[in-house]
Design a protein around this motif. Structure first.
Motif, PDB file in Angstrom:
ATOM      1  N   PHE A   1      83.802  45.103  51.971  1.00 62.79           N
ATOM      2  CA  PHE A   1      82.628  45.029  51.109  1.00 62.79           C
ATOM      3  C   PHE A   1      82.180  43.571  51.031  1.00 62.79           C
ATOM      4  CE2 PHE A   1      85.273  48.513  49.751  1.00 62.79           C
ATOM      5  CZ  PHE A   1      84.387  49.571  49.593  1.00 62.79           C
ATOM      6  N   ALA A   2      80.900  43.356  51.068  1.00 67.87           N
ATOM      7  CA  ALA A   2      80.345  42.015  50.858  1.00 67.87           C
ATOM      8  C   ALA A   2      79.598  42.017  49.536  1.00 67.87           C
ATOM      9  CB  ALA A   2      79.411  41.625  51.994  1.00 67.87           C
ATOM     10  N   ILE A   3      79.811  40.978  48.744  1.00 72.25           N
ATOM     11  CA  ILE A   3      79.131  40.834  47.460  1.00 72.25           C
ATOM     12  C   ILE A   3      78.439  39.475  47.464  1.00 72.25           C
ATOM     13  CG2 ILE A   3      79.368  40.894  44.955  1.00 72.25           C
ATOM     14  CD1 ILE A   3      82.214  42.210  45.564  1.00 72.25           C
ATOM     15  N   ILE A   4      77.126  39.492  47.380  1.00 70.55           N
ATOM     16  CA  ILE A   4      76.335  38.264  47.414  1.00 70.55           C
ATOM     17  C   ILE A   4      76.007  37.884  45.978  1.00 70.55           C
ATOM     18  CG2 ILE A   4      74.314  37.124  48.396  1.00 70.55           C
ATOM     19  CD1 ILE A   4      74.120  39.499  50.370  1.00 70.55           C
ATOM     20  N   LEU A   5      76.533  36.743  45.544  1.00 60.23           N
ATOM     21  CA  LEU A   5      76.357  36.284  44.166  1.00 60.23           C
ATOM     22  C   LEU A   5      75.284  35.202  44.132  1.00 60.23           C
ATOM     23  CD1 LEU A   5      80.132  35.902  43.198  1.00 60.23           C
ATOM     24  CD2 LEU A   5      78.690  37.933  42.964  1.00 60.23           C
ATOM     25  N   SER A   6      74.218  35.438  43.411  1.00 60.43           N
ATOM     26  CA  SER A   6      73.137  34.461  43.282  1.00 60.43           C
ATOM     27  C   SER A   6      73.370  33.571  42.072  1.00 60.43           C
ATOM     28  CB  SER A   6      71.786  35.178  43.134  1.00 60.43           C
ATOM     29  OG  SER A   6      71.525  36.005  44.241  1.00 60.43           O
ATOM     30  N   GLY A   7      73.147  32.259  42.252  1.00 62.01           N
ATOM     31  CA  GLY A   7      73.283  31.331  41.134  1.00 62.01           C
ATOM     32  C   GLY A   7      74.699  31.211  40.631  1.00 62.01           C
ATOM     33  N   CYS A   8      75.683  31.294  41.520  1.00 59.83           N
ATOM     34  CA  CYS A   8      77.090  31.206  41.118  1.00 59.83           C
ATOM     35  C   CYS A   8      77.639  29.842  41.505  1.00 59.83           C
ATOM     36  CB  CYS A   8      77.911  32.308  41.787  1.00 59.83           C
ATOM     37  SG  CYS A   8      79.676  32.273  41.376  1.00 59.83           S
ATOM     38  N   PRO A   9      77.898  28.950  40.553  1.00 58.72           N
ATOM     39  CA  PRO A   9      78.482  27.645  40.881  1.00 58.72           C
ATOM     40  C   PRO A   9      79.870  27.807  41.489  1.00 58.72           C
ATOM     41  CG  PRO A   9      77.624  27.684  38.633  1.00 58.72           C
ATOM     42  CD  PRO A   9      77.642  29.099  39.120  1.00 58.72           C
ATOM     43  N   ARG A  10      80.295  26.790  42.219  1.00 60.67           N
ATOM     44  CA  ARG A  10      81.578  26.876  42.897  1.00 60.67           C
ATOM     45  C   ARG A  10      82.731  27.093  41.920  1.00 60.67           C
ATOM     46  NH1 ARG A  10      85.987  25.074  45.246  1.00 60.67           N
ATOM     47  NH2 ARG A  10      86.194  25.164  47.514  1.00 60.67           N
ATOM     48  N   GLU A  11      82.653  26.440  40.734  1.00 58.27           N
ATOM     49  CA  GLU A  11      83.762  26.545  39.791  1.00 58.27           C
ATOM     50  C   GLU A  11      83.881  27.931  39.163  1.00 58.27           C
ATOM     51  OE1 GLU A  11      80.284  24.469  37.669  1.00 58.27           O
ATOM     52  OE2 GLU A  11      81.297  24.383  39.619  1.00 58.27           O
ATOM     53  N   GLN A  12      82.884  28.822  39.400  1.00 59.97           N
ATOM     54  CA  GLN A  12      82.951  30.167  38.846  1.00 59.97           C
ATOM     55  C   GLN A  12      83.377  31.214  39.872  1.00 59.97           C
ATOM     56  OE1 GLN A  12      79.544  31.384  36.533  1.00 59.97           O
ATOM     57  NE2 GLN A  12      79.193  29.329  35.757  1.00 59.97           N
ATOM     58  N   ILE A  13      83.650  30.777  41.114  1.00 63.42           N
ATOM     59  CA  ILE A  13      84.013  31.737  42.156  1.00 63.42           C
ATOM     60  C   ILE A  13      85.306  32.465  41.802  1.00 63.42           C
ATOM     61  CG2 ILE A  13      84.672  32.007  44.570  1.00 63.42           C
ATOM     62  CD1 ILE A  13      82.865  29.690  45.262  1.00 63.42           C
ATOM     63  N   ASP A  14      86.315  31.722  41.343  1.00 64.63           N
ATOM     64  CA  ASP A  14      87.605  32.339  41.020  1.00 64.63           C
ATOM     65  C   ASP A  14      87.460  33.430  39.963  1.00 64.63           C
ATOM     66  OD1 ASP A  14      89.247  30.955  42.802  1.00 64.63           O
ATOM     67  OD2 ASP A  14      89.420  29.250  41.446  1.00 64.63           O
ATOM     68  N   SER A  15      86.731  33.134  38.895  1.00 64.25           N
ATOM     69  CA  SER A  15      86.596  34.125  37.821  1.00 64.25           C
ATOM     70  C   SER A  15      85.795  35.336  38.285  1.00 64.25           C
ATOM     71  CB  SER A  15      85.931  33.490  36.591  1.00 64.25           C
ATOM     72  OG  SER A  15      84.647  32.995  36.900  1.00 64.25           O
ATOM     73  N   ALA A  16      84.774  35.103  39.135  1.00 62.50           N
ATOM     74  CA  ALA A  16      83.996  36.227  39.656  1.00 62.50           C
ATOM     75  C   ALA A  16      84.867  37.114  40.541  1.00 62.50           C
ATOM     76  CB  ALA A  16      82.793  35.711  40.440  1.00 62.50           C
ATOM     77  N   ALA A  17      85.653  36.492  41.415  1.00 66.57           N
ATOM     78  CA  ALA A  17      86.522  37.270  42.306  1.00 66.57           C
ATOM     79  C   ALA A  17      87.565  38.048  41.512  1.00 66.57           C
ATOM     80  CB  ALA A  17      87.192  36.339  43.310  1.00 66.57           C
ATOM     81  N   ARG A  18      88.136  37.412  40.485  1.00 64.39           N
ATOM     82  CA  ARG A  18      89.148  38.104  39.680  1.00 64.39           C
ATOM     83  C   ARG A  18      88.559  39.344  39.015  1.00 64.39           C
ATOM     84  NH1 ARG A  18      90.975  32.846  38.390  1.00 64.39           N
ATOM     85  NH2 ARG A  18      89.698  32.801  36.501  1.00 64.39           N
ATOM     86  N   ARG A  19      87.306  39.292  38.655  1.00 63.68           N
ATOM     87  CA  ARG A  19      86.661  40.456  38.035  1.00 63.68           C
ATOM     88  C   ARG A  19      86.692  41.658  38.984  1.00 63.68           C
ATOM     89  NH1 ARG A  19      81.984  38.337  37.219  1.00 63.68           N
ATOM     90  NH2 ARG A  19      80.650  39.412  38.702  1.00 63.68           N
TER      91      ARG A  19
END
Length: 562
Positions: free
Chosen positions: A220-238
């Motif tokens: 699966f590919a998930i394209i995140l718009s307006g996601c700063p680099r420091e928020q990647i970990d929390s987004a992935a954990r979700r």
């Protein structure tokens, strides 16, 4: 009394348009886009069923029923490249709706008509409902496979839309771990059930402004718009958590499923969609090899750095400090009520003026931080801003200062020296720091910001809402302005969660007695909602794009800051 005529006809009952439309699942509507007022035909309740009043009377209320990833009516209208020549412009789209627990497909078509400014002002259309049981949703938003070229095209469109507005994009590639073993244990049919369930779970936590695409079987590919680099970990954990939170029941038994995730960030890794996807896939391979329950984030490869060096970007950045290739672009920040510019944000640009080529802050800052040059450029931005303020007594500016510079005593000494020499200019200057910078050492930062404010400058917290600063820490800072992260204001028309969150932030700012700026305001509906909620200022393409400031000769700059 005359006898009945041999040629008399039996009168047929009149056709009931309302009943006819309802029988085929259609309802007409009118949408005043400017005011967001939505009006439905008299059979709306028969076709749509019981819905919240806001969904029946407001365009944004109805849009909240559209499932994530579906191209809404708003997207179909504002995504059109055609111009209204007086007869309106046709639009057509298909999206999934959640109607009080009933999942339906909507065929939405009509014409939109422009206002005096040429932008869509009103629309008239027909909505036809189909039950989801008729089949799967076509395209990337469903469990149906999307091929790789189509995925690359979708990433490319997102990059074209977001990066010019200095909004980062993250591509997450996720795969079900050990799918081959699951297939051996449970069989093909059960494996298909597992993939479908994982897709549904991922979609349940995907933000409405993002895109979820299934490709390559179990990926699966998930394209995140307006996601700063420091928020990647929390987004992935979700996404990882929602898949692993409970076992998946299949016709052949219960399966425990884990997700592995790789991520790639733009503009850090460039702006080429194919390379970004390849980098995320390479990171996914590393996550699989290490059996990591955390996302693996792709790092800039030497090959990409060599390309940047060959293009001369980093060499230009260094040499530009002593040449005429460092400029400021000014973007207006306007009153939410009057739309009059109150101040401008000064954004860094580096390039070749004679070639008309300038690199924006989103491209520059990550590279400058990696090469240890960001403090020098923050110092130059300060000099240029003070020179512009001296040249135009009516101008007010805000400048961004990186966390690296804030921690550098030399930068602070330079600021205090320049501001002390020109106190009248410092009073028209706003210093912006990111919210994430306030989290690391709030006590030290509060003292530092206090010294800056003692010079007469105002303090703004940028990207507010992204770092989740505690109220206790926020009260300790001498803050004048909170700039609400554009990632939350970007999709107000469709995301109920974002609307609640933004209103909460505005209320918090009002409680603290500080002003607010809403970033990334690109359409009138956003602006109207934000104004009604009490935001102080608006910033975004709707109210003004960043434009290069006038170039001042070196002697003018020196005289201004002397």
């Amino acid at each position: 009394m005359s006898a009945p005529s041999l040629f008399s006809f039996r009168k047929e009952p009149a056709v009931d348009p309302r009943g006819l439309l309802s029988s085929i699942g259609e309802v007409v509507y009118g949408w005043d886009i400017r005011s967001d007022a939505l009006n439905w035909g008299p059979n709306a309740a028969e076709v749509l069923g019981p819905l919240p009043e806001r969904a029946m009377t407001r365009g944004i209320g109805f849009a909240a029923l559209v499932e994530p990833g579906s191209p809404s009516r708003y997207d179909a209208i504002f995504g059109s490249s055609e111009q209204d020549q007086g007869e309106g412009v046709l639009y057509r789209t298909r999206y999934a709706l959640d109607l009080d627990g009933r999942r339906m497909w909507a065929e939405d078509s009509g014409r939109w008509f422009a206002g005096g400014d040429g932008r869509p002002a009103r629309a008239h259309g027909v909505l036809r409902l189909e039950r989801a049981a008729r089949g799967e949703e076509p395209g990337p938003a469903s469990g149906e496979l999307c091929d790789r070229p189509a995925l690359v095209d979708r990433i490319g469109l997102c990059l074209q839309e977001q990066l010019p507005q200095e909004r980062p994009v993250v591509v997450l590639v996720a795969a079900i771990d050990e799918l081959a073993r699951l297939n051996d244990d449970f069989g093909h049919e059960a494996t298909d059930e597992i993939v479908a369930t994982v897709h549904e779970r991922l979609r349940s936590v995907t933000r409405r402004r993002d895109h979820l695409v299934r490709y390559s079987g179990n990926s699966f590919a998930i394209i995140l718009s307006g996601c700063p680099r420091e928020q990647i970990d929390s987004a992935a954990r979700r996404f990882i958590r929602v898949v692993a939170e409970s076992a998946i029941e299949t016709g052949r038994g219960i399966a425990l499923v884990r997700l592995r995730v790789g991520a790639a960030h733009a503009p850090e890794l460039g702006n080429h969609a194919g390379e970004l996807l390849a980098a995320a896939e390479t990171a996914l391979a590393a996550a699989r090899a290490g059996a990591s329950d955390e996302a693996v984030i792709a790092r800039p490869q030497r090959r990409l750095q060599d390309r940047a060096e060959r293009s001369g970007l980093d060499v230009q950045a260094v040499s530009a400090l002593n040449e005429r290739r460092v400029r400021l672009a000014l973007q207006p920040v306007v009153s939410a009520h009057s739309r009059i510019a109150v101040f401008h944000e000064a954004l860094l640009r580096v390039g070749q003026p004679e070639a008309g080529l300038f690199f924006a802050s989103a491209e520059l800052i990550p590279m400058l931080e990696r090469r240890g040059l960001v403090r020098l450029f923050d110092h130059r931005v300060l000099e240029l801003a003070l020179a512009l303020l001296a040249d135009d007594p009516a101008l007010r500016l805000s400048i961004n200062v990186s966390p690296v510079s804030l921690g550098d005593p030399e930068w602070l000494a330079a600021f205090l020296s320049l501001a002390g020499a020109s106190p009248g200019l410092a009073a028209r200057l706003i210093v912006e720091v990111t919210e994430t910078a306030t989290i690391e050492d709030p006590v030290r930062l509060a003292k530092l910001l206090g010294r800056i404010k003692d010079c007469g400058s105002r303090i703004a917290i940028d990207d507010f809402g992204a770092g989740h600063t505690s109220l206790k820490h926020l009260r300790a800072f001498p803050v004048d302005i909170l700039k609400i992260d554009g990632a939350f204001t970007q999709n107000l028309r469709r995301s109920t969660d974002d609307r609640f969150y933004v209103r909460t932030l505005i209320d918090l700012a009002r409680h603290l007695g500080v002003e607010t700026v809403a970033e990334w305001v690109d359409d009138e509906l956003q602006a109207t909602m934000l104004r009604d909620w009490g935001v102080t200022y608006l910033q975004g393409h709707l109210v003004g794009r960043a434009e290069l400031a006038p170039f001042l000769q070196p002697q003018q700059r020196r005289a201004a800051i002397a």
